[in-house]
Scaffold this motif. Structure first.
Motif, short mmCIF file in Angstrom:
data_model
loop_
_atom_site.label_atom_id
_atom_site.label_comp_id
_atom_site.label_asym_id
_atom_site.label_seq_id
_atom_site.Cartn_x
_atom_site.Cartn_y
_atom_site.Cartn_z
N GLY A 154 -76.89 -165.54 104.28
CA GLY A 154 -76.05 -164.36 104.09
C GLY A 154 -76.80 -163.05 104.19
N GLY A 155 -78.11 -163.09 104.05
CA GLY A 155 -78.91 -161.88 104.16
C GLY A 155 -78.87 -160.97 102.95
N TYR A 156 -78.31 -161.44 101.84
CA TYR A 156 -78.14 -160.58 100.67
C TYR A 156 -79.48 -160.06 100.13
N TYR A 157 -80.45 -160.95 99.99
CA TYR A 157 -81.72 -160.52 99.43
C TYR A 157 -82.57 -159.77 100.45
N ASP A 158 -82.43 -160.09 101.72
CA ASP A 158 -83.14 -159.32 102.74
C ASP A 158 -82.70 -157.86 102.69
N ARG A 159 -81.40 -157.62 102.51
CA ARG A 159 -80.90 -156.25 102.40
C ARG A 159 -81.38 -155.61 101.10
N THR A 160 -81.34 -156.37 100.02
CA THR A 160 -81.76 -155.84 98.72
C THR A 160 -83.22 -155.41 98.75
N LEU A 161 -84.04 -156.17 99.45
CA LEU A 161 -85.49 -155.94 99.46
C LEU A 161 -85.97 -155.12 100.64
N SER A 162 -85.07 -154.60 101.44
CA SER A 162 -85.49 -153.90 102.66
C SER A 162 -86.34 -152.67 102.35
N GLN A 163 -86.00 -151.91 101.30
CA GLN A 163 -86.79 -150.73 100.97
C GLN A 163 -88.20 -151.12 100.56
N TRP A 164 -88.30 -152.15 99.73
CA TRP A 164 -89.63 -152.62 99.32
C TRP A 164 -90.42 -153.07 100.54
N HIS A 165 -89.77 -153.77 101.44
CA HIS A 165 -90.43 -154.31 102.62
C HIS A 165 -90.97 -153.20 103.53
N HIS A 166 -90.20 -152.14 103.70
CA HIS A 166 -90.58 -151.09 104.65
C HIS A 166 -91.43 -150.00 104.03
N THR A 167 -91.28 -149.74 102.73
CA THR A 167 -91.99 -148.62 102.12
C THR A 167 -92.93 -149.04 100.99
N GLY A 168 -92.79 -150.27 100.52
CA GLY A 168 -93.62 -150.72 99.41
C GLY A 168 -93.19 -150.16 98.07
N THR A 169 -92.02 -149.52 98.03
CA THR A 169 -91.50 -148.97 96.78
C THR A 169 -90.31 -149.79 96.30
N GLY A 170 -90.00 -149.63 95.02
CA GLY A 170 -88.89 -150.39 94.44
C GLY A 170 -89.37 -151.64 93.75
N PRO A 171 -88.45 -152.45 93.26
CA PRO A 171 -88.83 -153.65 92.51
C PRO A 171 -89.58 -154.66 93.37
N ARG A 172 -90.57 -155.27 92.77
CA ARG A 172 -91.37 -156.28 93.46
C ARG A 172 -90.63 -157.62 93.47
N PRO A 173 -90.58 -158.31 94.60
CA PRO A 173 -89.92 -159.61 94.64
C PRO A 173 -90.86 -160.75 94.26
N LEU A 174 -90.29 -161.77 93.67
CA LEU A 174 -91.02 -162.99 93.31
C LEU A 174 -90.12 -164.18 93.62
#
Length: 210
Positions: A154-174
């Protein structure tokens, strides 16, 4: 060669392979006995509560296990005992493919979403903006040796984590998973967000020290 398919997979074969790997991993975790599930959850809890990123976090997003996923209830209860705030994902009612995260307590009213997964009843007063979370524990169907994550599609978490992925900011995923969900290689898509760390009953996989 398509940059999104560096291993030589075409778009069609990538989707076919991902679906096959998804089905295989789901069958493996569904085949775990209740005793194996209990042992796995205890082992992950032991690792989880020792992680620096967990101990330093006050606002932690988790999820309720489903479809043979690792049991997250012990992790949630431990966080409550540490006086940390726990949040659960809720399907966004207006923005398709996106999640909201609601504060979760033992008394929280729940219902099942369209996937049959329990989630809090939507109450805007309990919504925590994603950027205010410290840690997002993500479910996954399979993962590989590079930290690539395969979800349900569904891509739900990919969308949620996109800011972290591209900028390194926001909540860290585990990521949280059973050992049997690891594969050697996952064919990836351009929108996939690899995880910096995943814990399983037998290992703490880390691909980033940041």
């Amino acid at each position: 060669m398509d940059a999104a398919h560096p291993q030589g997979f075409t778009a069609q074969t990538t989707q076919t392979t991902r679906q096959q790997l998804r089905q295989q991993a789901r069958l493996k975790r569904q085949a775990l006995t209740p005793q194996q599930q209990e042992q796995a959850s205890k082992a992950v809890l032991s690792r989880f509560c020792q992680l620096r990123e967990v101990r330093q976090s006050q606002h932690v997003a988790l999820y309720l296990n489903n479809d043979g996923e690792l049991d997250t209830e012990p992790l949630i209860e431990w966080l409550w005992h540490q006086n940390k705030n726990v949040y659960l994902p809720v399907l966004h009612p207006f923005s398709k493919g996106h999640l909201l995260f609601l504060h979760y307590r033992p008394e929280t009213k729940m219902h099942c979403n369209r996937y049959g997964i329990a989630e809090p009843v939507l109450d805007v007063r309990l919504v925590k903006p994603v950027h205010e979370l410290d840690l997002i524990c993500t479910p996954l169907v399979a993962f590989d040796e590079q930290g690539q994550r395969l979800g349900m599609g569904g891509g739900y978490y990919d969308r949620t984590l996109s800011q972290w992925h591209h900028t390194g900011t926001g909540p860290r995923p585990l990521g949280l998973a059973h050992d049997c969900q690891q594969v050697r290689h996952l064919p990836s898509e351009a929108w996939d967000v690899p995880l910096p760390a995943i814990i399983t009953p037998s290992a703490h996989h880390r691909w980033s020290s940041s």
